[in-house]
Design a protein around this motif. Structure first.
Motif, PDB file in Angstrom:
ATOM      1  N   GLY A  25       0.794  -1.221   0.000  1.00  0.00           N
ATOM      2  CA  GLY A  25       0.000   0.000   0.000  1.00  0.00           C
ATOM      3  C   GLY A  25       0.826   1.269   0.000  1.00  0.00           C
ATOM      4  O   GLY A  25       0.383   2.304   0.519  1.00  0.00           O
ATOM      5  N   GLY A  26       2.019   1.208  -0.563  1.00  0.00           N
ATOM      6  CA  GLY A  26       2.896   2.371  -0.581  1.00  0.00           C
ATOM      7  C   GLY A  26       3.637   2.605   0.714  1.00  0.00           C
ATOM      8  O   GLY A  26       4.385   3.586   0.842  1.00  0.00           O
ATOM      9  N   ALA A  27       3.448   1.715   1.705  1.00  0.00           N
ATOM     10  CA  ALA A  27       4.104   1.873   3.010  1.00  0.00           C
ATOM     11  C   ALA A  27       5.213   0.840   3.172  1.00  0.00           C
ATOM     12  O   ALA A  27       5.191  -0.237   2.548  1.00  0.00           O
ATOM     13  N   GLU A  56      13.598   5.413   5.017  1.00  0.00           N
ATOM     14  CA  GLU A  56      12.399   5.142   4.227  1.00  0.00           C
ATOM     15  C   GLU A  56      11.368   4.290   4.973  1.00  0.00           C
ATOM     16  O   GLU A  56      10.281   4.038   4.449  1.00  0.00           O
ATOM     17  N   ILE A  57      11.712   3.820   6.175  1.00  0.00           N
ATOM     18  CA  ILE A  57      10.775   3.013   6.963  1.00  0.00           C
ATOM     19  C   ILE A  57       9.717   3.929   7.571  1.00  0.00           C
ATOM     20  O   ILE A  57      10.035   4.931   8.225  1.00  0.00           O
ATOM     21  N   ASP A  58       8.449   3.589   7.363  1.00  0.00           N
ATOM     22  CA  ASP A  58       7.354   4.420   7.869  1.00  0.00           C
ATOM     23  C   ASP A  58       7.033   4.136   9.332  1.00  0.00           C
ATOM     24  O   ASP A  58       6.657   5.053  10.078  1.00  0.00           O
ATOM     25  N   ALA A  59       7.133   2.872   9.741  1.00  0.00           N
ATOM     26  CA  ALA A  59       6.778   2.512  11.118  1.00  0.00           C
ATOM     27  C   ALA A  59       7.408   1.170  11.460  1.00  0.00           C
ATOM     28  O   ALA A  59       7.717   0.368  10.575  1.00  0.00           O
ATOM     29  N   VAL A  60       7.581   0.940  12.759  1.00  0.00           N
ATOM     30  CA  VAL A  60       8.038  -0.351  13.271  1.00  0.00           C
ATOM     31  C   VAL A  60       6.950  -0.926  14.162  1.00  0.00           C
ATOM     32  O   VAL A  60       6.375  -0.209  15.002  1.00  0.00           O
ATOM     33  N   LEU A  61       6.662  -2.213  13.974  1.00  0.00           N
ATOM     34  CA  LEU A  61       5.770  -2.942  14.873  1.00  0.00           C
ATOM     35  C   LEU A  61       6.642  -3.921  15.640  1.00  0.00           C
ATOM     36  O   LEU A  61       7.336  -4.753  15.044  1.00  0.00           O
ATOM     37  N   LEU A  62       6.620  -3.844  16.964  1.00  0.00           N
ATOM     38  CA  LEU A  62       7.521  -4.642  17.802  1.00  0.00           C
ATOM     39  C   LEU A  62       6.759  -5.760  18.488  1.00  0.00           C
ATOM     40  O   LEU A  62       5.779  -5.512  19.204  1.00  0.00           O
TER      41      LEU A  62
END
Length: 538
Positions: A25-27, A56-62
């Protein structure tokens, strides 16, 4: 809309370094950003650039706070990542402690290394990150409770499920859109066993398109232990280790494993089945992590027992280096629980240096030991090891109690995977050594009507069609499969040096020793290319 892509930049062929990049999705969403542990070859990856642009990383899920899942987050931020890091509230509390401790350890070890390197005219080394770097990343964390849907970049949304592995641990369900419409992924994180002192049974959704599942114990079955049976086993091991002038050393992960073992020991002592003795927690990290466990005690199974154990008069924590060094002078039987769990860093290495050569010592392993680590080498029966450059003879007894593992075993993993069905597209097996993944794949192949893939490090898959498609890489993998999850040449070199020392000591006289050394010199000369003086490749 671009075809979704999933990249495997860690925990692919080994147990550590969890790091997965989802492009949808472009992310660009990163799931975990963990440190590599194990052999020196693998640990060197921690110093190399990321195989993607952190900016360029939009978010991290840990998934959770263990260092092999979270330990490179400060480096990610140093290298340009400025987005949010989503985690459960308990994981954030633990990361605030554990990441700073990781930075402190790196600073300390680099100082020692540079002191050794200066007389050899070697270049100075810098830590991967510092404790200050770890502190500076904490404002990027955003707390998300279990079961709460959150939307992030590119209309990607996710929610956390209790993985039953560690305080705050989660499996992560992700919904995203691709060229073929919406799809669902589930990253298992580390799946807890069926029964754990502080944790509930793991939970997760079903009807998943792509399941990315750990396989740490994919080829191992543990004995079934109810809590009472586990404590009986522990009581027997402690009783066997009890020596008037001895010690029971427990290399333990500072977070949760230490607190579990401590609670069980105190329950046994309160019941009178174990004689009271000093129990020393030799880990500043464990001490601080214990504070986080106290904060979340009401969320824990058996939290009341844990709180009572903390107030026992025979339990003490060491904070300063001086307090830790003073433990070498303690007399009478005592128990020391010290990090790290795989004996790769921290104070346990000092305790091992002081005790391994004595038969009054027992070392009790209560967690998984990755290939190439000092813990695995000792567990496999090494007679001599090198610690901080010193040769140590091993006279201590080794014992293992798998009942404290935070990982589901083979049959529990199989059950957990099958409960996620129907799995529509693919099962990826990660976070396991080759034998574990192969065994798990073989068992499940008859039960699942989808592809089961064991990705290699830095593999890139296109998520489309009825099954993922492996794409050719723009750059070669950082390590080859045979270099991951195995002992490496550093381990072989240490063994060679120790074996050579033994052979020289056993030689009848100086003449025989000279013969051995000349033969080695001749062997090295035979490996040298006479044209340019370099060792020939064979």
């Amino acid at each position: 809309m671009d075809t979704p892509i999933l990249e495997f930049h860690g925990a692919a062929g080994s147990v550590t370094g969890s790091c997965f990049l989802l492009k949808a999705g472009g992310a660009r969403i990163l799931v975990d950003c963990g440190m590599f542990q194990g052999s020196k070859t693998e640990k060197e990856l921690n110093y190399r650039p990321f195989p993607f642009d952190p900016a360029e990383i939009d978010a991290v899920l840990l998934t959770h706070a263990h260092i092999d899942h979270s330990g490179l987050l400060p480096k990610l931020a140093k290298d340009g990542f400025s987005g949010p890091i989503y985690a459960t509230p308990a994981s954030i509390d633990l990361c605030a402690i554990m990441l700073q401790d990781s930075g402190h350890i790196q600073e300390s070890e680099v100082r020692q290394l540079n002191r050794r390197n200066r007389p050899r005219s070697r270049e100075t080394v810098k830590p991967i990150y510092t404790a200050d770097d770890a502190r500076s990343i904490m404002p990027q964390f955003i707390a998300v409770d279990y079961g709460e849907w959150r939307e992030t970049a590119g209309a990607v949304r996710f929610r956390f499920w209790d993985a039953g592995h560690l305080l705050g641990s989660a499996s992560i369900e992700i919904e995203a859109s691709g060229t073929e419409g919406p799809f669902r992924l589930l990253f298992s994180g580390d799946v807890g066993p069926g029964s754990k002192l502080f944790e509930s049974r793991p939970e997760a959704p079903s009807e998943i398109d792509y399941l990315i599942c750990e396989s740490t114990y994919g080829n191992r079955e543990r004995e079934e232990y109810a809590l009472k049976e586990r404590r009986i086993r522990l009581q027997k091991l402690v009783t066997q280790a009890n020596h008037p002038n001895g010690v029971l050393l427990v290399p333990s992960f500072a977070v949760e494993r230490t607190q579990e073992v401590l609670t069980d020991l105190l329950v046994l002592m309160e019941a009178g089945t174990l004689r009271r003795c000093p129990i020393i927690i030799d880990s500043p990290l464990a001490s601080r992590a214990t504070g986080a466990f106290k904060k979340h005690a009401l969320e824990l199974e058996n939290g009341a027992n844990f709180l009572r154990a903390l107030n026992a008069p025979n339990v003490r924590f060491t904070e300063t280096a001086e307090q830790s060094k003073a433990l070498d002078l303690v007399t009478g039987f005592h128990i020391i629980i010290a990090a790290s769990g795989m004996c790769e860093a921290g104070r346990i290495r000092h305790r091992l240096k002081n005790w391994l050569w004595r038969n009054e010592c027992t070392v009790l392993f209560v967690g998984f030991q990755a290939a190439g680590t000092l813990g695995r080498i000792l567990q496999d029966g090494a007679k001599v090891v090198r610690i901080q450059g010193e040769e140590i003879r091993v006279s201590a007894k080794m014992a293992t109690l798998d009942a404290y593992s935070g990982h589901a075993d083979a049959s529990e993993l199989d059950d957990w995977v099958l409960e996620r069905g129907p799995i529509r597209k693919c099962l990826f097996l990660v976070h396991g050594e080759a034998g574990a993944r192969d065994a798990m794949s073989s068992r499940l192949s008859d039960k699942l009507p989808v592809a089961i893939i064991s990705p290699r490090l830095d593999d890139v898959y296109e998520l489309s069609g009825t099954s993922p498609r492996l794409l050719s890489r723009a750059a070669p993998a950082r390590l080859q499969p045979e270099e991951i999850g195995h002992r490496d040449w550093h381990n072989d070199y240490q063994n060679f040096v120790l074996n050579l020392a033994d052979r020289l000591k056993e030689a009848a006289d100086h003449k025989r020793r000279a013969v051995i050394l000349r033969r080695l010199e001749h062997a090295l000369e035979a490996e040298t290319d006479p044209k340019d003086g370099r060792r020939a490749l064979r």
